[in-house]
Design an enzyme around this catalytic site. Structure first.
Site, PDB file in Angstrom:
ATOM      1  N   HIS A  37       0.838  -1.211   0.000  1.00 35.16           N
ATOM      2  CA  HIS A  37       0.000   0.000   0.000  1.00 35.16           C
ATOM      3  C   HIS A  37       0.870   1.257   0.000  1.00 35.16           C
ATOM      4  O   HIS A  37       0.589   2.221  -0.711  1.00 35.16           O
ATOM      5  CB  HIS A  37      -0.888   0.034   1.247  1.00 35.16           C
ATOM      6  CG  HIS A  37      -1.880  -1.083   1.360  1.00 35.16           C
ATOM      7  ND1 HIS A  37      -1.778  -2.065   2.322  1.00 35.16           N
ATOM      8  CD2 HIS A  37      -2.992  -1.363   0.651  1.00 35.16           C
ATOM      9  CE1 HIS A  37      -2.799  -2.889   2.201  1.00 35.16           C
ATOM     10  NE2 HIS A  37      -3.548  -2.501   1.191  1.00 35.16           N
ATOM     11  N   GLN A  61     -18.158  -5.956  -1.625  1.00 34.37           N
ATOM     12  CA  GLN A  61     -17.264  -6.802  -2.439  1.00 34.37           C
ATOM     13  C   GLN A  61     -16.964  -8.126  -1.757  1.00 34.37           C
ATOM     14  O   GLN A  61     -16.184  -8.926  -2.269  1.00 34.37           O
ATOM     15  CB  GLN A  61     -15.993  -6.051  -2.818  1.00 34.37           C
ATOM     16  CG  GLN A  61     -15.048  -5.751  -1.679  1.00 34.37           C
ATOM     17  CD  GLN A  61     -13.927  -4.827  -2.122  1.00 34.37           C
ATOM     18  OE1 GLN A  61     -14.150  -3.651  -2.395  1.00 34.37           O
ATOM     19  NE2 GLN A  61     -12.707  -5.347  -2.205  1.00 34.37           N
ATOM     20  N   LYS A 149      -0.891  -6.205  -8.155  1.00 33.22           N
ATOM     21  CA  LYS A 149      -1.214  -7.397  -7.356  1.00 33.22           C
ATOM     22  C   LYS A 149      -2.629  -7.896  -7.678  1.00 33.22           C
ATOM     23  O   LYS A 149      -2.856  -9.086  -7.813  1.00 33.22           O
ATOM     24  CB  LYS A 149      -1.077  -7.037  -5.873  1.00 33.22           C
ATOM     25  CG  LYS A 149      -1.809  -7.929  -4.911  1.00 33.22           C
ATOM     26  CD  LYS A 149      -0.952  -9.086  -4.537  1.00 33.22           C
ATOM     27  CE  LYS A 149      -1.597 -10.057  -3.578  1.00 33.22           C
ATOM     28  NZ  LYS A 149      -2.824  -9.701  -2.939  1.00 33.22           N
ATOM     29  N   MET A 184       2.940  -9.282  -0.844  1.00 25.19           N
ATOM     30  CA  MET A 184       2.354  -8.730   0.377  1.00 25.19           C
ATOM     31  C   MET A 184       0.847  -8.634   0.216  1.00 25.19           C
ATOM     32  O   MET A 184       0.343  -8.292  -0.847  1.00 25.19           O
ATOM     33  CB  MET A 184       2.939  -7.357   0.667  1.00 25.19           C
ATOM     34  CG  MET A 184       4.363  -7.437   1.124  1.00 25.19           C
ATOM     35  SD  MET A 184       4.892  -5.861   1.788  1.00 25.19           S
ATOM     36  CE  MET A 184       6.600  -6.285   2.140  1.00 25.19           C
ATOM     37  N   SER A 185       0.134  -8.968   1.299  1.00 28.14           N
ATOM     38  CA  SER A 185      -1.329  -8.902   1.307  1.00 28.14           C
ATOM     39  C   SER A 185      -1.793  -8.737   2.742  1.00 28.14           C
ATOM     40  O   SER A 185      -1.191  -9.303   3.662  1.00 28.14           O
ATOM     41  CB  SER A 185      -1.903 -10.200   0.733  1.00 28.14           C
ATOM     42  OG  SER A 185      -3.274 -10.307   1.061  1.00 28.14           O
TER      43      SER A 185
HETATM   44  P1  AMP Z   1      -6.558  -3.625  -0.525  1.00 27.95           P
HETATM   45  O1  AMP Z   1      -6.381  -2.848   0.737  1.00 27.95           O
HETATM   46  O2  AMP Z   1      -6.170  -5.055  -0.415  1.00 27.95           O
HETATM   47  O3  AMP Z   1      -7.907  -3.408  -1.163  1.00 27.95           O
HETATM   48  O4  AMP Z   1      -5.509  -3.022  -1.548  1.00 27.95           O
HETATM   49  C1  AMP Z   1      -5.502  -1.652  -1.835  1.00 27.95           C
HETATM   50  C2  AMP Z   1      -4.591  -1.406  -3.007  1.00 27.95           C
HETATM   51  O5  AMP Z   1      -3.271  -1.848  -2.681  1.00 27.95           O
HETATM   52  C3  AMP Z   1      -5.014  -2.194  -4.260  1.00 27.95           C
HETATM   53  O6  AMP Z   1      -4.855  -1.367  -5.398  1.00 27.95           O
HETATM   54  C4  AMP Z   1      -4.068  -3.342  -4.270  1.00 27.95           C
HETATM   55  O7  AMP Z   1      -3.822  -3.860  -5.560  1.00 27.95           O
HETATM   56  C5  AMP Z   1      -2.814  -2.700  -3.705  1.00 27.95           C
HETATM   57  N1  AMP Z   1      -1.902  -3.717  -3.172  1.00 27.95           N
HETATM   58  C6  AMP Z   1      -2.204  -4.702  -2.287  1.00 27.95           C
HETATM   59  N2  AMP Z   1      -1.148  -5.503  -2.076  1.00 27.95           N
HETATM   60  C7  AMP Z   1      -0.134  -5.016  -2.850  1.00 27.95           C
HETATM   61  C8  AMP Z   1       1.211  -5.409  -3.102  1.00 27.95           C
HETATM   62  N3  AMP Z   1       1.760  -6.467  -2.495  1.00 27.95           N
HETATM   63  N4  AMP Z   1       1.943  -4.676  -3.965  1.00 27.95           N
HETATM   64  C9  AMP Z   1       1.397  -3.607  -4.596  1.00 27.95           C
HETATM   65  N5  AMP Z   1       0.126  -3.182  -4.407  1.00 27.95           N
HETATM   66  C10 AMP Z   1      -0.639  -3.879  -3.559  1.00 27.95           C
END
Ligand code: AMP
Length: 281
Positions: A37, A61, A149, A184-185
């Site tokens: 992020h 979602q 990602k 990363m997640s």
């Molecule tokens: P999220 O909070 O999971 O909805 O992610 C918010 C944003 O961060 C989205 O655009 C995701 O694609 C991006 N994102 C999540 N994990 C990563 C990562 N490991 N590398 C780059 N962007 C990421």
């Protein structure tokens, strides 16, 4: 750094931030922020004059069977991290602020929303496009930053912006990985020690495909078989999909003759993880 919880406050604050023609960047997130992020935030800082980050765990979602209730919520540390990055505004609304109880309007990108994750998670992308459309109307960013990602999500959002003429430029940013290669997640916190180790079959399967491609293999069916074989070596990991597709249409390709997306989704224990790589001939 301003923190807004209401749409009216966020609109007024963004109006002020854009004063004098300043370019506003938006990074939409669900919070539980990690270095992935923050890489989007840094890209936004580099490419825009002012930056807003939204933090909203979007219920529309998530399917009823999914992890909405247990999704990690770490607002205090997210706030501190964003302040350190020099973000100008956080928009963190409650669910009741974003959705009316009798709301019936959806933003749907037909067909594309049924592919890859959209096939495994019916209704998921409809929720994503509806909330991102709302965020674009509220924040009115010049540019919005999304991670590669979530490659299918990026394709669906680009299509929504194109079809609906949103005056916003979508910027895709590279995947940020842990030192051992795992993407990363926010969901990685669900993994126990064994699962965390097994999760490496996702990046390893993509690496296998990329290596074969670098050595001249261009046949998508052959490459797909190689990747799936790596996932199958870890019997406790249940493959959801392993696809080799056009990154814009998400339709399968037969040969890698232009930029191609190799995308994998798999359940490691109860946790569904996704990862992907782009192959460029
Ligand atoms: P999220 O909070 O999971 O909805 O992610 C918010 C944003 O961060 C989205 O655009 C995701 O694609 C991006 N994102 C999540 N994990 C990563 C990562 N490991 N590398 C780059 N962007 C990421």
């Amino acid at each position: 750094m301003k923190i807004c919880a209401t749409i009216a406050d966020a609109r007024a604050a963004c109006f002020d931030l854009r004063s004098g023609g300043k370019r506003l960047g938006l990074v939409p997130t669900m919070g539980a922020l990690h270095a992935g992020h923050l890489s989007l935030v840094r890209a936004a800082k580099a490419q825009c004059d002012v930056v807003a980050v939204s933090i909203f765990v979007n219920p529309t979602q998530f399917a009823p069977s999914e992890d909405l209730a247990k999704y990690p919520r770490t607002f205090e540390s997210d706030r501190a991290a964003l302040e350190k990055e020099g973000v100008d505004l956080i928009f963190a609304p409650a669910v009741e602020e974003m959705y009316r109880p009798d709301e019936t309007t959806w933003v749907t990108v037909a067909e594309l929303s049924e592919k890859l994750d959209g096939q495994s998670r019916p209704g998921h992308f409809r929720g994503v496009t509806t909330v991102v459309s709302k965020l674009f109307h509220i924040i009115q960013p010049d540019r919005a930053f999304f991670g590669q990602k979530d490659a299918a999500q990026l394709a669906v959002i680009r299509r929504m912006v194109r079809d609906q003429n949103f005056p916003v430029e979508i910027v895709g940013c590279p995947i940020v990985r842990e030192a051992d290669g795992l993407a990363m997640s926010s969901r990685n916190v669900y993994l126990n020690k064994e699962e965390r180790a097994r999760a490496l079959v996702l990046p390893n399967s993509l690496q296998r495909v990329e290596d074969a491609f670098r050595h001249g293999q261009q046949d998508a069916a052959q490459l797909r078989a190689l990747g799936m074989e790596v996932v199958a070596r870890e019997p406790s990991v249940r493959l959801d999909y392993f696809e080799i597709v056009d990154p814009n249409t998400l339709d399968p390709v037969e040969t890698i003759s232009r930029l191609t997306l190799v995308a994998v989704a798999a359940y490691v224990g109860a946790t569904r993880l996704i990862d992907n790589v782009l192959l460029a001939p």
